[in-house]
Design an enzyme around this catalytic site. Sequence first.
Site, short mmCIF file in Angstrom:
data_model
loop_
_atom_site.label_atom_id
_atom_site.label_comp_id
_atom_site.label_asym_id
_atom_site.label_seq_id
_atom_site.Cartn_x
_atom_site.Cartn_y
_atom_site.Cartn_z
N PRO A 140 -21.37 -46.67 17.34
CA PRO A 140 -22.10 -47.93 17.50
C PRO A 140 -22.91 -48.28 16.25
CG PRO A 140 -22.32 -46.56 19.46
CD PRO A 140 -21.67 -45.71 18.43
N PRO B 186 -4.37 9.04 3.51
CA PRO B 186 -4.21 9.48 4.89
C PRO B 186 -4.27 8.38 5.94
CG PRO B 186 -6.40 10.01 4.10
CD PRO B 186 -5.66 9.46 2.93
N ASP C 239 7.18 5.06 4.47
CA ASP C 239 7.33 6.09 5.49
C ASP C 239 6.58 5.70 6.78
OD1 ASP C 239 8.83 7.60 3.79
OD2 ASP C 239 7.21 8.97 3.24
N LYS D 12 10.68 9.50 8.16
CA LYS D 12 11.28 10.53 9.02
C LYS D 12 10.25 11.00 10.03
CE LYS D 12 14.14 12.19 5.18
NZ LYS D 12 13.55 11.33 4.16
N GLY E 171 -0.41 9.96 2.27
CA GLY E 171 -1.09 11.01 1.52
C GLY E 171 -0.81 10.90 0.04
N THR F 229 -4.64 13.19 -0.52
CA THR F 229 -3.85 13.92 0.46
C THR F 229 -4.65 14.14 1.75
OG1 THR F 229 -2.50 15.89 0.79
CG2 THR F 229 -4.58 16.19 -0.38
N ALA F 230 -3.92 14.31 2.86
CA ALA F 230 -4.57 14.43 4.16
C ALA F 230 -5.55 15.59 4.21
CB ALA F 230 -3.52 14.58 5.26
N MET G 298 1.87 19.33 9.29
CA MET G 298 3.04 19.31 10.18
C MET G 298 3.18 20.61 10.97
SD MET G 298 5.66 17.46 7.49
CE MET G 298 5.13 18.50 6.11
N GLY H 144 -6.26 11.36 11.09
CA GLY H 144 -7.43 11.48 10.24
C GLY H 144 -7.69 10.25 9.40
#
Length: 475
Positions: free
Chosen positions: A43, A223, A246, A268, A300, A329-330, A381, A410
């Site tokens: 308006p 990791p 991977d 894998k 890793g 690395t882990a 592993m 982790g």
Amino acid sequence: MDYLPLFAQLKHRPCLVVGGGEVAWRKTRMLLKVGAAVTVVAPDVDREIAEAQAQGKLTVLREAFRPEHLDGKMLAIAATDNALVNELVSTAADSRNILVNVVDDTPKCSFIVPSLVDRSPIIIAISSGGKAPVLARMLREKIETLVPQHIGKMAAMAGAFRDKLKARIPTLTGRRKFWEAAFSGRFADLVAAGKHQQAEQALEQLSGQITTQGEVALIGAGPGDPGLLTLRALQLMQQADVVLYDYLVAEPIMELCRRDAELICVGKRASYHSVSQDDINRLLVEHAQAGKRVVRLKGGDPFMFGRGGEELQTLANAGVSFQVVPGITAAAGATAYAGIPLTHRDHAQTALFITGHLKKEQDTLEWATLARPRQTLVIYMGLMKSVHIQNQLIAHGRSPDTPVAVIENGTRPEQKVFTGQLNNLPSLAEQAASPALIVVGEVAALAGQLTWFGDGRAVSDADPTQAPTAVVNFA
């Protein structure tokens, strides 16, 4: 994501702004800046809107909003101080499948307007989805200081050179290499210095120097926590044409790869091999020889219980150029996030890393060495071989009450830490899922005291008289 970020072409497209005050003018000015055909309905309107109407920049309808005002519009913005009117605009737009924004009322919006860093034609948009607009503004302020003003000029000059470059370098990969070299080299420096003619000459010169030779970068993804990636890894992931990765590479890390890169999973898993090692080697060579920049992304560190060395030997024999980017690395990353130091003056002066991915009949490990006290043994592993590992360590002299920990996922948000003693290692392993790491040694007892990552309760050693394990879920 709650919202899909889009950059819309609104030039000459009909847009509606409902409201005539300061906020409405701010939204109207934004639409005019991109060339939209704007109609303002209110308006009464402020002086700025009236002046823009007088200059023929927009249309003003000095009346109350009616749903019919939306007919034929592409999008609408409700910017009044009347909540009922704003709700009517939102409802009417939704019923017509028209995008609508209600200022400062996110639940009634089907699109939101982000904070912008404008270096046209480079535009950076920042949004919190309406959750934290002040935070979005603060981020914009930081980015404003990081992005130089000449970026826009550089992009404009690049756009003018594209057709010429396409005629000289026919492949997409070759042109991508060209622009990456240009934007990080002499061309960029000359544009920053305001020497535009010399910058154009630099583009001409560079266009005759780009090679189409491919290469492979073997990269350790760490990791799981994306924050643990190296800067070099991120740079190469952003440049890659092809990424062979991977299963252990976390999804948030994969999200950092270049959006249009070809992603090939070659990982894998136990008892299941998706791609043989020979096929992985072949893919690396084929893509590199096709002139592509290939990233081989491994969890890793690529040289720690992986087959990175074998893959590089294949590349070397094929004459393919390569480079290596180490990763955390882990054994270092997961233990740190679980509050377990690998060495400690009072508990462990040595740390040994082994893989538990072995066949019992082919076990050639020096268990007497691995079972020595006051050292840390980290086993990759090892879940499926936990009984064998336990038996061998105890048989070779490690005390059954030696502290142990099993770290699942982790450094990731879903990290779990299971603690106990060597005599109940198999029961700990049964509770954990891959990827997981086994830690044997006195330092594992420090996990409860030094835990810091996540919101879970503190890890503590299991009381074998009450429960076999203590579990922390950091999800």
